[in-house]
Motif scaffolding. Sequence first.
Motif, mmCIF file in Angstrom:
data_model
loop_
_atom_site.group_PDB
_atom_site.id
_atom_site.type_symbol
_atom_site.label_atom_id
_atom_site.label_comp_id
_atom_site.label_asym_id
_atom_site.label_seq_id
_atom_site.Cartn_x
_atom_site.Cartn_y
_atom_site.Cartn_z
ATOM 1 N N HIS A 106 1.727 19.026 -14.693
ATOM 2 C CA HIS A 106 0.403 18.516 -15.145
ATOM 3 C C HIS A 106 -0.685 19.448 -15.778
ATOM 4 N N GLY A 107 -0.292 20.448 -15.738
ATOM 5 C CA GLY A 107 -0.962 21.603 -16.308
ATOM 6 C C GLY A 107 -1.915 22.202 -15.361
ATOM 7 N N ASN A 108 -1.776 22.132 -14.036
ATOM 8 C CA ASN A 108 -2.592 22.934 -13.165
ATOM 9 C C ASN A 108 -2.233 24.440 -13.302
ATOM 10 N N GLY A 162 -5.575 20.854 -13.903
ATOM 11 C CA GLY A 162 -4.467 19.977 -14.472
ATOM 12 C C GLY A 162 -5.099 18.571 -14.528
#
Length: 256
Positions: A106-108, A162
């Motif tokens: 999720h882009g964290n 994210g």
Amino acid sequence: MSSPTTGKTTRAEYCVVACAEVWRHAGEVLAGPMGTVPAIGARLAKLTFAPDLLLTDGEALLIGDVPALGARAQVVEGWLPYRQHLALVATGRRHVMMGASQIDRHGNQNISCIGDWSRPARQLLGVRGAPVNTLNNPTSYWVPKHSTRVFVEQVDMVCGVGYDRAAEAGPSATRFHHVPEVVSNLGVFDFATPDHSMRLRSLHPGVTIEQVLAATGFALSVPDEVPYTREPTREELRLVREVIDPKGARDREVPA
């Protein structure tokens, strides 16, 4: 011997073009490239399709020309000390391309520590400005060595926020949150899926989907048809090889 503009395009040069594309249509914003290949990419974008892009000398000056990597700028347009840079970040008028020691589906992003934060196995840079970046201005990522140690199911500590974490925090976090792209030495990735999970957007020529999946530690969204990262134009190759990075620093970050 091939001439500088006709030799075979290297993996590093595909990565440079992919990073440059991050700033296409960016308009008059400050580029924040972190790393050799992103720095070359930002300069390439400035010299071609993103002329309004603002660059710095890496310290406290806004520069008006595009010097070779490592060279001193000859045109200074403004003064941007650290305190003013932080204020600029909060206005959203910057698109930064950070690194990531870990990044999840999720882009964290994590650049702080590996292991439990109370007793980490490895201490890294620290959180630094990552949360403010991700909540206030577009934040993309550059990973020069794609592996399951970097692309993980869950980051050990959240530094860059994210899509899932931003959604949990509510409108104050999602209002300006945007993670456009992740570029690695294997391909380009985005979050253009219903649940904002990472998607394979393009493969660098010579890379297979199987290689990407084997080097990714979570379930990656893969479309039915995955294009290759676009070829650099002859002029782009000339600029990269002769003007921006004549000493070939790109190939040390992404070996052939």
